[in-house]
Design a protein around this motif. Structure first.
Motif, PDB file in Angstrom:
ATOM      1  N   GLY A 162       4.191  -6.271  -9.895  1.00  0.00           N
ATOM      2  CA  GLY A 162       3.440  -5.236 -10.589  1.00  0.00           C
ATOM      3  C   GLY A 162       3.798  -3.834 -10.150  1.00  0.00           C
ATOM      4  N   THR A 163       4.704  -3.680  -9.188  1.00  0.00           N
ATOM      5  CA  THR A 163       5.180  -2.368  -8.770  1.00  0.00           C
ATOM      6  C   THR A 163       6.617  -2.185  -9.255  1.00  0.00           C
ATOM      7  N   LYS A 164       7.134  -0.986  -9.086  1.00  0.00           N
ATOM      8  CA  LYS A 164       8.517  -0.683  -9.463  1.00  0.00           C
ATOM      9  C   LYS A 164       9.481  -0.828  -8.279  1.00  0.00           C
ATOM     10  N   ALA A 165       8.967  -1.256  -7.145  1.00  0.00           N
ATOM     11  CA  ALA A 165       9.795  -1.318  -5.936  1.00  0.00           C
ATOM     12  C   ALA A 165      10.935  -2.321  -6.096  1.00  0.00           C
ATOM     13  N   ARG A 166      12.077  -1.973  -5.552  1.00  0.00           N
ATOM     14  CA  ARG A 166      13.241  -2.851  -5.555  1.00  0.00           C
ATOM     15  C   ARG A 166      13.484  -3.343  -4.128  1.00  0.00           C
ATOM     16  N   LEU A 167      13.147  -4.611  -3.888  1.00  0.00           N
ATOM     17  CA  LEU A 167      13.409  -5.267  -2.606  1.00  0.00           C
ATOM     18  C   LEU A 167      14.705  -6.053  -2.758  1.00  0.00           C
ATOM     19  N   TYR A 168      15.706  -5.756  -1.926  1.00  0.00           N
ATOM     20  CA  TYR A 168      16.999  -6.401  -2.120  1.00  0.00           C
ATOM     21  C   TYR A 168      17.774  -6.504  -0.800  1.00  0.00           C
ATOM     22  N   ARG A 169      18.667  -7.475  -0.767  1.00  0.00           N
ATOM     23  CA  ARG A 169      19.623  -7.565   0.326  1.00  0.00           C
ATOM     24  C   ARG A 169      20.892  -6.836  -0.105  1.00  0.00           C
ATOM     25  N   ALA A 184       0.824  -1.206   0.000  1.00  0.00           N
ATOM     26  CA  ALA A 184       0.000   0.000   0.000  1.00  0.00           C
ATOM     27  C   ALA A 184       0.858   1.256   0.000  1.00  0.00           C
ATOM     28  N   CYS A 185       1.963   1.221   0.729  1.00  0.00           N
ATOM     29  CA  CYS A 185       2.858   2.375   0.783  1.00  0.00           C
ATOM     30  C   CYS A 185       3.584   2.557  -0.550  1.00  0.00           C
ATOM     31  N   VAL A 186       4.010   1.463  -1.151  1.00  0.00           N
ATOM     32  CA  VAL A 186       4.676   1.528  -2.458  1.00  0.00           C
ATOM     33  C   VAL A 186       3.723   2.115  -3.501  1.00  0.00           C
ATOM     34  N   LEU A 187       2.496   1.646  -3.524  1.00  0.00           N
ATOM     35  CA  LEU A 187       1.525   2.140  -4.504  1.00  0.00           C
ATOM     36  C   LEU A 187       1.256   3.629  -4.311  1.00  0.00           C
ATOM     37  N   ALA A 188       1.221   4.073  -3.059  1.00  0.00           N
ATOM     38  CA  ALA A 188       1.007   5.499  -2.795  1.00  0.00           C
ATOM     39  C   ALA A 188       2.187   6.324  -3.300  1.00  0.00           C
ATOM     40  N   ALA A 189       3.400   5.807  -3.117  1.00  0.00           N
ATOM     41  CA  ALA A 189       4.591   6.511  -3.605  1.00  0.00           C
ATOM     42  C   ALA A 189       4.584   6.595  -5.128  1.00  0.00           C
ATOM     43  N   GLU A 190       4.222   5.490  -5.764  1.00  0.00           N
ATOM     44  CA  GLU A 190       4.187   5.480  -7.225  1.00  0.00           C
ATOM     45  C   GLU A 190       3.102   6.421  -7.754  1.00  0.00           C
ATOM     46  N   LYS A 191       1.972   6.441  -7.097  1.00  0.00           N
ATOM     47  CA  LYS A 191       0.891   7.340  -7.502  1.00  0.00           C
ATOM     48  C   LYS A 191       1.321   8.803  -7.403  1.00  0.00           C
ATOM     49  N   ALA A 192       2.175   9.094  -6.421  1.00  0.00           N
ATOM     50  CA  ALA A 192       2.671  10.457  -6.232  1.00  0.00           C
ATOM     51  C   ALA A 192       3.805  10.798  -7.191  1.00  0.00           C
ATOM     52  N   ALA A 233       6.822   8.949  -7.560  1.00  0.00           N
ATOM     53  CA  ALA A 233       8.182   8.578  -7.156  1.00  0.00           C
ATOM     54  C   ALA A 233       8.892   7.849  -8.287  1.00  0.00           C
ATOM     55  N   ALA A 234      10.134   8.218  -8.534  1.00  0.00           N
ATOM     56  CA  ALA A 234      10.904   7.576  -9.592  1.00  0.00           C
ATOM     57  C   ALA A 234      11.500   6.258  -9.121  1.00  0.00           C
ATOM     58  N   LYS A 235      11.824   6.186  -7.827  1.00  0.00           N
ATOM     59  CA  LYS A 235      12.432   4.986  -7.264  1.00  0.00           C
ATOM     60  C   LYS A 235      11.805   4.701  -5.907  1.00  0.00           C
ATOM     61  N   VAL A 236      11.545   3.425  -5.647  1.00  0.00           N
ATOM     62  CA  VAL A 236      11.145   2.975  -4.315  1.00  0.00           C
ATOM     63  C   VAL A 236      12.057   1.800  -3.967  1.00  0.00           C
ATOM     64  N   ASN A 237      12.979   2.020  -3.056  1.00  0.00           N
ATOM     65  CA  ASN A 237      13.959   1.010  -2.676  1.00  0.00           C
ATOM     66  C   ASN A 237      13.653   0.452  -1.296  1.00  0.00           C
ATOM     67  N   ILE A 238      13.843  -0.850  -1.150  1.00  0.00           N
ATOM     68  CA  ILE A 238      13.568  -1.530   0.115  1.00  0.00           C
ATOM     69  C   ILE A 238      14.769  -2.410   0.448  1.00  0.00           C
ATOM     70  N   PRO A 239      15.803  -1.840   1.072  1.00  0.00           N
ATOM     71  CA  PRO A 239      16.980  -2.634   1.452  1.00  0.00           C
ATOM     72  C   PRO A 239      16.753  -3.355   2.776  1.00  0.00           C
TER      73      PRO A 239
END
Length: 298
Positions: free
Chosen positions: A130-137, A92-100, A102-108
């Motif tokens: 389906g989102t642009k979020a990058r979840l990574y270690r 939900a937070c990622v989708l809100a950022a994308e709607k606003a 955001a060019a990048k959403v990173n989740i380290p």
């Protein structure tokens, strides 16, 4: 893990407090605001909480910005077991950022278990499809070593660059018991982003003080604590005994957010040493008598 003796602990707290300015407030003055949303539908709860705080535009201020989220995705356990932040909240937070815009959403997340199985079992991988979020270690090259100028014990740390350089940083922990830190909430959640050598040093040199020290450096624009279900025992991994407050806790003040969350475990905020230290260091307000708690049903 080496345990700090009480006398040494009190000396450390005193040193930290004396090194920072004292803020004097009038009696009854509010030092912080915490929004507590109760409900069952997590995306709806998040929207209600953000609306109460002034809307997403208060945090996502410009198109093209970079956003970094820090949920807890450390453990190879299911969403129902309560060891990780609920994936529906992160999505939900990622989708809100994308709607606003955001060019990048990173989740380290520097996971405690193998990241492939952890990201899958936690539900986070599927939630972010389906989102642009990058979840990574983070790999070694993803970290930057930085000084912690106001740190009493933690003088430096290796931190993901995405945490240090983003336009908007949101801390999204899950509320749970922790065998070493008593509770893990927003202040403690940063241990899931720093490098393993930094994490080991915190355990070795004094966990509670290092947790507070780090928050003099890394300051999120928003804290969202997942207390939809909380792990009462056998944290931080679980599975263990759970309770179900069905709450999200939002604040710009991480100490205030943690102070309120501690009460869900039937604990006084200052029973948690790192909350007390952070309060005394001026990082935020852990005195709930000076915190305005606004409740929302969603």
């Amino acid at each position: 893990m080496r345990t700090m003796k009480r006398r040494s602990f009190l000396k450390t707290v005193a040193a930290a407090a004396s090194a920072l300015p004292v803020v004097v407030r009038a009696e009854g003055e509010t030092a912080a605001t915490v929004v507590v949303v109760h409900g069952k539908d997590i995306p709806k709860m998040l929207e209600a909480g953000i609306a109460k705080m002034g809307g997403w535009e208060k945090f996502f201020t410009k198109p093209g910005m970079s956003v970094t989220l820090k949920p807890n995705v450390a453990w190879n356990s299911t969403p129902e077991q309560g060891g990780n932040t609920h994936p529906d909240l992160v999505r939900a937070c990622v989708l809100a950022a994308e709607k606003a815009g955001a060019a990048k959403v990173n989740i380290p997340e520097n996971t405690c278990h193998d990241e492939k199985s952890t990201f899958k079992t936690s539900g986070m991988e599927d939630a972010l499809k389906g989102t642009k979020a990058r979840l990574y270690r983070p790999a070694p090259g993803d970290y930057q070593k930085v000084d912690v100028p106001k740190g009493v014990t933690c003088k430096s740390a290796e931190v993901p660059k995405d945490v240090l350089t983003c336009d908007c940083l949101i801390n999204m922990p899950v509320a749970k018991h922790h065998s070493g830190a008593t509770l893990t909430l927003s202040l403690k959640n940063w241990m899931g982003s720093v490098s393993i050598p930094t994490r080991q040093a915190w355990h070795r040199e004094g966990l509670h003080q290092c947790i507070a020290d780090f928050s003099t450096l890394v300051k999120p624009q928003l804290v969202i604590i997942d207390a939809t279900r909380i792990l009462l025992t056998k944290g931080p991994q679980g599975p263990g005994e759970q309770a179900f407050p069905d709450e999200l806790i939002l604040s710009a003040d991480p100490v205030a957010a943690d102070a309120y969350a501690a009460t869900l475990f039937k604990k006084e905020p200052f029973d948690i040493p790192h909350i007390k230290i952070a309060h005394d260091m001026g990082i935020g307000c852990g005195d709930l008598s000076k915190v305005k708690v606004e409740r929302v049903e969603a």
